[in-house]
Write an enzyme that holds these catalytic residues in place. Structure first.
Site, PDB file in Angstrom:
ATOM      1  N   HIS A 178      -7.232  -6.281  -0.071  1.00 37.94           N
ATOM      2  CA  HIS A 178      -6.028  -5.456   0.072  1.00 37.94           C
ATOM      3  C   HIS A 178      -4.882  -6.183   0.776  1.00 37.94           C
ATOM      4  O   HIS A 178      -3.790  -5.637   0.882  1.00 37.94           O
ATOM      5  CB  HIS A 178      -6.401  -4.189   0.850  1.00 37.94           C
ATOM      6  CG  HIS A 178      -5.447  -3.050   0.706  1.00 37.94           C
ATOM      7  ND1 HIS A 178      -4.988  -2.594  -0.515  1.00 37.94           N
ATOM      8  CD2 HIS A 178      -4.845  -2.249   1.636  1.00 37.94           C
ATOM      9  CE1 HIS A 178      -4.170  -1.566  -0.328  1.00 37.94           C
ATOM     10  NE2 HIS A 178      -4.061  -1.350   0.966  1.00 37.94           N
ATOM     11  N   ASP A 202      -9.612  -5.834  -4.171  1.00 41.08           N
ATOM     12  CA  ASP A 202      -8.715  -4.831  -3.592  1.00 41.08           C
ATOM     13  C   ASP A 202      -9.218  -3.410  -3.834  1.00 41.08           C
ATOM     14  O   ASP A 202      -9.739  -3.093  -4.909  1.00 41.08           O
ATOM     15  CB  ASP A 202      -7.341  -4.994  -4.260  1.00 41.08           C
ATOM     16  CG  ASP A 202      -6.181  -4.473  -3.455  1.00 41.08           C
ATOM     17  OD1 ASP A 202      -6.386  -3.600  -2.601  1.00 41.08           O
ATOM     18  OD2 ASP A 202      -5.052  -4.950  -3.709  1.00 41.08           O
ATOM     19  N   SER A 222       0.841  -1.199   0.000  1.00 41.23           N
ATOM     20  CA  SER A 222       0.000   0.000   0.000  1.00 41.23           C
ATOM     21  C   SER A 222       0.882   1.256   0.000  1.00 41.23           C
ATOM     22  O   SER A 222       1.656   1.461  -0.938  1.00 41.23           O
ATOM     23  CB  SER A 222      -0.982  -0.055   1.176  1.00 41.23           C
ATOM     24  OG  SER A 222      -2.057   0.834   0.982  1.00 41.23           O
TER      25      SER A 222
END
Length: 310
Positions: free
Chosen positions: A278, A251, A111
């Site tokens: 995610h 995601d 991320s």
């Protein structure tokens, strides 16, 4: 056969501050070590702890808590302007030097960690051997627009509740928190209940949200901090190492979000995990680790001392 991990923890002095780190495996094994950069900004290493599994392949794995988070120095009184991409790039370089691996390493950034990893890789550091952006944005405006699209697909009333409290600035209202959790359960981590290490990270963010609020915002999808206009699009072509893009079918880092990695980086491949959102490293842990190890073995297969001799 059970793999017995060799683990050591320590602190790297970073100016007047301390960066906590953990090494799983042997840095002197001759195999390229993997540095794992957690997300947020403002999360901790806990929720990406699973990547320690990679060490069983002979690639040592380094986790660390970024400044302001977890076991590293907390600075809750710092002005939001203190928290910059440049600061965290300096901290990463400092850690590489401290561990004496700056001439041979790979990076996995999850991320926000992939955003920071992108900024690092764009500079073409001489020792970087491979880059793995996992579930990572390439443009925060695209990230937010995709999050808004996903929000509208949630059960009836959730998006409207989020909008109401965002307009009022009532981010701690139980109704807003409950609606946010619906998004998280669909698009951040679909394992129910959340694994302990994931819950631990979110609890630590709640306890000290300094960095998260300064750079991102109150939630994953309401980005009003200093990163709101950030993008790497148009610069990713400078990344000159083998790259593995990871994302999940559900995601918040949608295919549109990760597409610039695939369009701009010359040596790139994409692993899409069908049963993940995610956090494929949690949601499909074994498959995700296998994919990472296979990639590292392929692109870092030649011992570094042989490359140097050549």
């Amino acid at each position: 056969m059970e793999f017995i991990e060799k683990i050591r923890e320590g602190y790297a002095a970073f100016g007047a501050y301390q960066t906590w780190y953990r090494v799983t495996g042997d840095l002197s094994s001759g195999r390229t070590p993997l540095v794992v950069i957690h997300g947020g900004p403002g999360c901790t290493h806990d929720y990406v702890d699973a990547f320690k599994d990679v060490a069983a392949s002979g690639h040592a794995v380094i986790h660390y808590d970024q400044l302001g988070n977890g076991r590293s120095t907390h600075l809750p009184d710092k002005d939001p302007s203190f928290w910059t991409v440049g600061l965290f790039l300096e901290e990463l370089n400092n850690l590489l030097d401290h561990l004496q691996i700056s001439d041979n390493y790979a990076i996995l950034g999850q991320s926000w960690g992939g955003m920071l990893g992108s900024e690092h890789a764009i500079l073409q550091p001489k020792g970087l051997r491979a880059f793995i952006p996992a579930n990572s944005p390439t443009c925060m405006r695209t990230w937010v627009s995709e999050a808004n699209r996903l929000r509208k697909l949630l059960p009836e009333g959730v998006h409207e509740t989020l909008l109401k409290h965002e307009a009022a600035g009532t981010y701690q209202d139980p109704e807003y928190l409950a609606a946010s959790r619906v998004f998280y359960d669909h698009h951040v981590c679909r394992v129910n209940p959340w694994p302990e290490e994931v819950a631990r990270t979110f609890a630590q963010v709640d306890a000290d949200p300094t960095v998260y609020h300064a750079m991102s915002g109150p939630t994953e999808f309401h980005v009003i901090g200093s990163l709101k206009d950030w993008k790497s699009i148009g610069r990713l072509s400078a990344i000159n190492v083998p790259t593995l893009v990871i994302s999940g079918r559900h995601d918040e880092a949608t295919p549109l979000v990760v597409k610039p990695f695939l369009d701009e980086i010359a040596d790139v491949r994409w692993a899409l995990f069908e049963d993940s959102s995610h956090m494929p490293h949690v949601e499909e842990r074994q498959a995700c680790m296998g994919t990472v190890v296979k990639f590292l073995d392929e692109v870092c297969s030649v011992p570094h001392n042989v490359l140097k001799a050549g």
